[in-house]
Design a protein around this motif. Sequence first.
Motif, PDB file in Angstrom:
ATOM      1  N   GLU B  84       0.835  -1.204   0.000  1.00  0.00           N
ATOM      2  CA  GLU B  84       0.000   0.000   0.000  1.00  0.00           C
ATOM      3  C   GLU B  84       0.876   1.263   0.000  1.00  0.00           C
ATOM      4  O   GLU B  84       0.625   2.218  -0.726  1.00  0.00           O
ATOM      5  N   SER B  87       2.519   1.725  -3.346  1.00  0.00           N
ATOM      6  CA  SER B  87       1.652   2.189  -4.431  1.00  0.00           C
ATOM      7  C   SER B  87       1.313   3.667  -4.273  1.00  0.00           C
ATOM      8  O   SER B  87       0.891   4.328  -5.221  1.00  0.00           O
ATOM      9  N   GLU B  88       1.493   4.222  -3.070  1.00  0.00           N
ATOM     10  CA  GLU B  88       1.248   5.651  -2.850  1.00  0.00           C
ATOM     11  C   GLU B  88       2.489   6.494  -3.143  1.00  0.00           C
ATOM     12  O   GLU B  88       2.436   7.714  -3.153  1.00  0.00           O
ATOM     13  N   LEU B 113      -1.707  -6.757  -2.968  1.00  0.00           N
ATOM     14  CA  LEU B 113      -2.409  -5.628  -3.593  1.00  0.00           C
ATOM     15  C   LEU B 113      -3.409  -6.076  -4.650  1.00  0.00           C
ATOM     16  O   LEU B 113      -3.330  -7.191  -5.171  1.00  0.00           O
ATOM     17  N   ASP B 117      -2.762  -1.943  -8.611  1.00  0.00           N
ATOM     18  CA  ASP B 117      -1.655  -1.370  -7.853  1.00  0.00           C
ATOM     19  C   ASP B 117      -0.380  -2.206  -8.036  1.00  0.00           C
ATOM     20  O   ASP B 117       0.715  -1.667  -8.155  1.00  0.00           O
ATOM     21  N   ASP B 269      -8.657   5.163  -8.281  1.00  0.00           N
ATOM     22  CA  ASP B 269      -7.464   5.035  -9.123  1.00  0.00           C
ATOM     23  C   ASP B 269      -7.426   6.108 -10.195  1.00  0.00           C
ATOM     24  O   ASP B 269      -6.456   6.233 -10.936  1.00  0.00           O
TER      25      ASP B 269
END
Lengths: 470, 470
Positions: B84, B87-88, B113, B117, B269
């Motif tokens: 997570e 992916s940020e 994920l 992602d 997204d």
Amino acid sequence: MSETDLSNYKDDRERSESELDEGDRLKPEFVRAVLDAVEEGDAEAAYDRVEPLHPADIADLIELTPAEQRPALVDAVGSLIDGEVLSEMNDWVREALIESLDPHQVAGMAAELDTDDAVAIIGDMEEADQQAVLDALPPDDRAAIEEALSYPEESAGRLMQRELIAVPEHWTVGDVLDYLRGGDDLTSDFWEIFIVDPGHRPVGTCQLSWILRTPRIVSMTDVMKREQTLIPVDMDQEEVALRFQKYALISAAVIDAAGRLVGQITVDDIVHIISEEAGEDILRLSGAGEGDINEPIRLAVRTRLSWLIVNLATAILASAVVDMFQAQIAAFALLAVLMPIVSGMGGNAGTQTLAVVVRALATNQLTDSNTWWMVARELRIAAANGAALGTVTGIGSFLIYGNAPLSLVFAAAMVINNLAAGLGGVIVPLTLDRFRVDPAVSSAVFVTTLTDVMGFFSFLGLATLFSVSP
Amino acid sequence: MSETDLSNYKDDRERSESELDEGDRLKPEFVRAVLDAVEEGDAEAAYDRVEPLHPADIADLIELTPAEQRPALVDAVGSLIDGEVLSEMNDWVREALIESLDPHQVAGMAAELDTDDAVAIIGDMEEADQQAVLDALPPDDRAAIEEALSYPEESAGRLMQRELIAVPEHWTVGDVLDYLRGGDDLTSDFWEIFIVDPGHRPVGTCQLSWILRTPRIVSMTDVMKREQTLIPVDMDQEEVALRFQKYALISAAVIDAAGRLVGQITVDDIVHIISEEAGEDILRLSGAGEGDINEPIRLAVRTRLSWLIVNLATAILASAVVDMFQAQIAAFALLAVLMPIVSGMGGNAGTQTLAVVVRALATNQLTDSNTWWMVARELRIAAANGAALGTVTGIGSFLIYGNAPLSLVFAAAMVINNLAAGLGGVIVPLTLDRFRVDPAVSSAVFVTTLTDVMGFFSFLGLATLFSVSP
């Protein structure tokens, strides 16, 4: 579900084959066919063509219609222009359209909509018209909209809808399912359920898919997520948009100063703000104001001209620098040929840095934690660019004019102005931001003044200092 | 629900009081405290401080950490950096971080994920690293990710997640509820249910709130909405984002060339794409490339320098115009003082028009249907601005220098260059767009060349024609 959600527009594949081009824009042939029908007085043909469109496309159609033909089009398609279409329409176009409508018609449209969309429409109207529409609304809607209008423009209170689903902590999933099936006046526009304490303060949130995947007997407090992003009702919409983006929210609870749940904001009302906020920096940086193509020309001229006048003042300041060197220029006119290159290249480099910094500030990437790192970064880039450009212009001008002192001065001025551009491009917007002035609006004037003055002064000054001559 | 959704970060009110400032950014004190702990070798203290953060904030923390300190930070907080967080994270920062990790670690993160992602993370890696991570993934995940990687970059196929809920037409609401409660490996990340025909082609869609509000015996075909926006799997992400915006979508079905449902895209997204696409025009227009502050300096210099070199060529072109008038300048150096004002004001006016047109093109507001209306609009604005600026500069220069021919020529050149700027500012981007060249990237060079050349030529040319002299 609201009735407009179910309005009978065609499915995507059919639509793209007829009215829309591959970029989802109305085809010019389609727009022309509708307007031709209107002009020939064939209102029915126009209506039949417009009827299958999605509300967003009807709004586009009206925007694409020249202002003088809009009343006839609106007459022809009449009832198709509902609240949904109005809420999709450009502010300027909507304002003009609403002025031509009766307050009762507007009230009828507003009553169909969620509070947030109704508020957006009514909030833009003139005081007197606003009152007329409010008077024509049912008392409940009226109270809700008046309350929303009491919040500042562009705040969460204006964006939120009051319709939401909130349930007490002691309920089970089964209780929630029964409640939702039973209540006929409940909204259908929700993506999560808020769990509140007896004081109506949010204690958790539950996305609908979790409820659907959980047995009836489970308590809501065991399904819900306790951590949630709460939006204060007076938060600026730009902050709201950044929060939705950062935490990838679909909807969020809005709370008042006492922490009570007063509304919800859903992401579909946020996407256009994200896009506007991200897009408006380019317009502000260039001094084009809001830059909306539907803005009345008079206002567009006023905004742009005031910016041009400010720039005129700075251009005069820069030309005063040139003025100091009239004697050198009269003796060696080639200086006047080369000086705009130095100032222009500095301007370009400064604009590059400025764009990067303004964007990084707007997206919260540039904070107090990395300010000095950023200044150092831009100075290194400016040094590299300056060295490269100085070498190219120095050698190039020597090959053409064969005047070594001239070429050395030219190259040195290029390096100096690039460094000034890099430094100014990062310091100016950061300083303005620190003083809570929008860096996108005011930075460019300062930076281009700096690069013009510095470009002329370094080049002409060095040429004088080293007595560069033919 | 995925485990990371429930990770134990503090609720919003607590967070904003400690680590975050009022703009939702990590406070510099907090960043410094964490890095100090890392530097002192107190990994536990660093971990305890970072642990309550939201994944988006952990990603921000790593971005705000100077590159040379990142490995030590990552060592200290170790397991907190999950998929997570990756992916940020900014692409550049993530790439560097992943290079320092073992492929098995990356595979472990990717497996947690959703496909979209995981694909975003793996898609950015070098070929060899990509293969190592894919080899370490469970076969199912591996197949899904390999398929997604087969779609072009920035297409819907890369953005979509394959996990979705699709049910046959003959099911009732009760069937759907039982199916959702029963299936343990079903995703919990969905906001609507897709109804498909036996060939797995979408025939309708049903948002979860409708299911929750409908009795069990009702057939899904009676609840669903038949009209839905379908996204072709090869559609460019910018088009996808515009479609989400235009139709206010929360999620949408993705279909292959045969019309079969292959995935879904959710709005969370899309929001960062909307923001990126809207924000990148300002960077392109200024020639700052992608303008990411985490881009390696070497690449930033290369992008910006190539743009500056192109601008150097055009600056030389403009200075060649000045070169033609060396004799006049030597005889009357005041001409060299005033000429940058004419070219500079034209450049400002041209940039204003350009920004408005580029933005209107990007938001689909400017189409073939209103092209000529737009040209006429900008010319009217340019005429008004030109007249105003010509009057001010003409009178102003006469008051200062008392040379009537000079002031008339100055004012006339100002009007001419403003008209050229308005015309060029709208024609250039429209023409580039027609030839499918991104108008944000290339327009500025053409327009500023035009305003420089036109500014110098009209002013110096008119001065020569009318033999303006001291």
